[in-house]
Design a protein around this motif. Structure first.
Motif, PDB file in Angstrom:
ATOM      1  N   UNK A  95       2.599  -3.579  -0.511  1.00 56.19           N
ATOM      2  CA  UNK A  95       1.542  -3.943   0.784  1.00 56.19           C
ATOM      3  C   UNK A  95       0.676  -2.801   0.773  1.00 56.19           C
ATOM      4  N   UNK A  96       0.912  -1.566   0.537  1.00 59.93           N
ATOM      5  CA  UNK A  96       0.142  -0.521   0.571  1.00 59.93           C
ATOM      6  C   UNK A  96      -0.458   0.075  -0.833  1.00 59.93           C
ATOM      7  N   UNK A  97      -1.484   0.880  -0.727  1.00 60.97           N
ATOM      8  CA  UNK A  97      -2.218   1.620  -1.774  1.00 60.97           C
ATOM      9  C   UNK A  97      -1.053   2.256  -2.533  1.00 60.97           C
ATOM     10  N   UNK A  98      -1.240   2.544  -3.897  1.00 59.38           N
ATOM     11  CA  UNK A  98      -0.292   3.103  -4.794  1.00 59.38           C
ATOM     12  C   UNK A  98      -0.909   4.423  -5.576  1.00 59.38           C
ATOM     13  N   UNK A  99      -0.329   5.416  -5.278  1.00 55.62           N
ATOM     14  CA  UNK A  99      -1.112   6.749  -5.942  1.00 55.62           C
ATOM     15  C   UNK A  99      -1.237   6.571  -7.462  1.00 55.62           C
ATOM     16  N   UNK A 100      -2.194   7.126  -8.105  1.00 56.73           N
ATOM     17  CA  UNK A 100      -1.893   7.366  -9.865  1.00 56.73           C
ATOM     18  C   UNK A 100      -0.920   8.141  -9.907  1.00 56.73           C
ATOM     19  N   UNK A 101      -0.167   7.516 -11.401  1.00 64.28           N
ATOM     20  CA  UNK A 101       1.012   8.414 -11.742  1.00 64.28           C
ATOM     21  C   UNK A 101       2.392   7.901 -11.018  1.00 64.28           C
ATOM     22  N   UNK A 102       2.099   7.106  -9.750  1.00 63.67           N
ATOM     23  CA  UNK A 102       3.420   7.127  -9.018  1.00 63.67           C
ATOM     24  C   UNK A 102       4.558   5.886  -9.686  1.00 63.67           C
ATOM     25  N   UNK A 103       5.401   6.209  -9.297  1.00 61.73           N
ATOM     26  CA  UNK A 103       6.591   4.979  -9.383  1.00 61.73           C
ATOM     27  C   UNK A 103       6.878   4.556  -7.996  1.00 61.73           C
ATOM     28  N   UNK A 104       6.973   2.945  -7.839  1.00 62.42           N
ATOM     29  CA  UNK A 104       7.179   2.268  -6.651  1.00 62.42           C
ATOM     30  C   UNK A 104       8.252   1.460  -6.963  1.00 62.42           C
ATOM     31  N   UNK A 105       9.174   1.387  -5.884  1.00 63.96           N
ATOM     32  CA  UNK A 105      10.374   0.385  -5.856  1.00 63.96           C
ATOM     33  C   UNK A 105      10.703  -0.103  -4.588  1.00 63.96           C
ATOM     34  N   UNK A 106      11.511  -1.152  -4.573  1.00 65.26           N
ATOM     35  CA  UNK A 106      11.947  -1.856  -3.500  1.00 65.26           C
ATOM     36  C   UNK A 106      11.050  -2.758  -2.732  1.00 65.26           C
ATOM     37  N   UNK A 107      11.818  -3.281  -1.595  1.00 70.16           N
ATOM     38  CA  UNK A 107      10.875  -4.125  -0.583  1.00 70.16           C
ATOM     39  C   UNK A 107      11.777  -3.830   0.717  1.00 70.16           C
TER      40      UNK A 107
END
Length: 269
Positions: free
Chosen positions: A173-185
């Motif tokens: 729901x929010x912006x994600x930085x370059x090279x980042x790993x994002x998980x979950x809800x």
């Protein structure tokens, strides 16, 4: 070119050399298919849509139909798809709208797996992989080499930076930085996409410097802007770090943060 007798090619469609259109496909009158494009069967490409050379569209894909936006009033918006893309079964891609720049654009060498949806006014870069049943809402920007795992999705207006990795069933729901790993809800940053960076040949020392900067930027002391400035000053010549710094400084929306941090807004003092 090779056109199956059961396919429908409407008058006005522009068909490149070596195109293959399989059984029961439909190509609209304002469509351009580049050289070597293949529609395997039962695929529909319509609207003001251009498909780049050597892209392959699998059965039951719906490409270029009117956007799922109640404000859409038939304006002549467009959809462009780059070269060497693979669009698998049941993918849906919508053109733009007057409220979002009038275009949807997908870059080169992208893989859209089964059931992917790309909403109106989205801009996608090159070498992107969207896994099965990924949903991209309208007005999103996804930069080069992003990978989104199965059943993940993004809300409207989200910007996902280059080389980021989105885990399966993650709600962004929010912006994600370059090279980042994002998980979950709800989604949370879990670190740097080290596996992806190694696979793409990034220098080991550069990755190490990026990890150090990541820890600085997402520490708990000071404001986000102060931490970003510190990281920028420590690594002024490191391209990976500066990519993250520029992304954060330019962000106009909230950022996806590690799960143990309070919500900050870009530029807060």
């Amino acid at each position: 070119m090779t056109i199956h007798p059961s396919a429908i090619i409407e008058p006005g469609a522009r068909i490149g050399a070596g195109v293959k259109v399989g059984p029961f496909c439909v190509v609209g009158s304002d469509v351009t298919l580049g050289d070597g494009v293949e529609l395997i069967s039962h695929a529909v490409v319509t609207g003001r849509t251009s498909v780049g050379a050597h892209t392959v569209v699998f059965p039951f894909a719906s490409v270029g139909h009117r956007p799922q936006d109640l404000k859409y009033a038939g304006e002549p918006s467009t959809l462009s798809i780059g070269t060497d893309c693979v669009i698998r079964e049941h993918v849906t891609i919508n053109p733009g709208t007057a409220g979002g720049g009038m275009k949807t654009a997908i870059g080169n060498h992208c893989l859209l797996m089964i059931g992917v949806h790309i909403g109106h006014d989205c801009i996608l870069g090159d070498h992107i992989v969207l896994s099965n049943n990924t949903g991209i809402a309208g007005h999103c920007t996804i930069d080069d080499y992003v990978i989104m795992s199965g059943h993940s999705g993004s809300a409207q207006f989200v910007h996902i930076g280059a080389h980021a990795f989105i885990g399966g069933m993650t709600k962004v729901e929010k912006d994600v930085i370059p090279y980042g790993t994002v998980l979950g809800n709800p989604a949370a940053l879990s670190g740097v996409n080290i596996v992806g960076l190694k696979r793409r040949g990034f220098d080991r020392e550069a990755i190490h410097r990026l990890r150090t900067a990541y820890r600085m930027i997402f520490a708990s002391e000071g404001t986000l802007r102060e931490r970003v400035d510190d990281a920028s000053a420590m690594f002024p010549d490191e391209v990976l770090v500066q990519d993250v710094v520029k992304f954060v400084v330019a962000a106009e929306r909230p950022l996806t943060l590690p799960g143990n941090l309070p919500i900050n807004v870009p530029g807060e003092e």
